[in-house]
Design a protein around this motif. Structure first.
Motif: not given
Length: 100
Positions: A43, A45, A51, A71
């Motif tokens: 993960p 962001t 994100a 993205y």
């Protein structure tokens, strides 16, 4: 331009179709050797792009984790900053050679 990892071309596109963001070349989704890519669960962001989707790349049976990123749905304000819609465009780790 070509993105090459361990002597394998993993993306190939005319330079005018690429986008340069923060020193990284982003290749359009259609230029990627899709059969070599698999989604990574890593993960992240970015505060201004949104994100991120990391990608693992498998070359000669060996998987390199998080070798690429994109993205899929950048923040709309990022388009103004970059000057182009870069949704889904893919950039690469420094271990990937980018050449003409």
């Amino acid at each position: 331009m070509k993105a090459t990892y361990q002597d394998t071309v993993i993306a190939d596109s005319p330079t005018e179709d690429l986008v340069k963001i923060e020193g990284n070349w982003y290749f359009p989704p259609s230029s990627i050797a899709e059969d070599l890519f698999s989604e990574s669960p890593t993960p992240y962001t970015c505060p201004w792009k949104g994100a991120c989707q990391y990608w693992n790349v498998t070359v000669d049976g060996t998987e390199k984790k998080d070798l690429a990123w994109s993205y899929p749905e950048p923040y709309p304000t990022a388009f103004d900053r970059v000057g182009k819609d870069f949704s889904g465009y893919v950039a690469f780790d420094r271990s990937v050679t980018i050449s003409e």
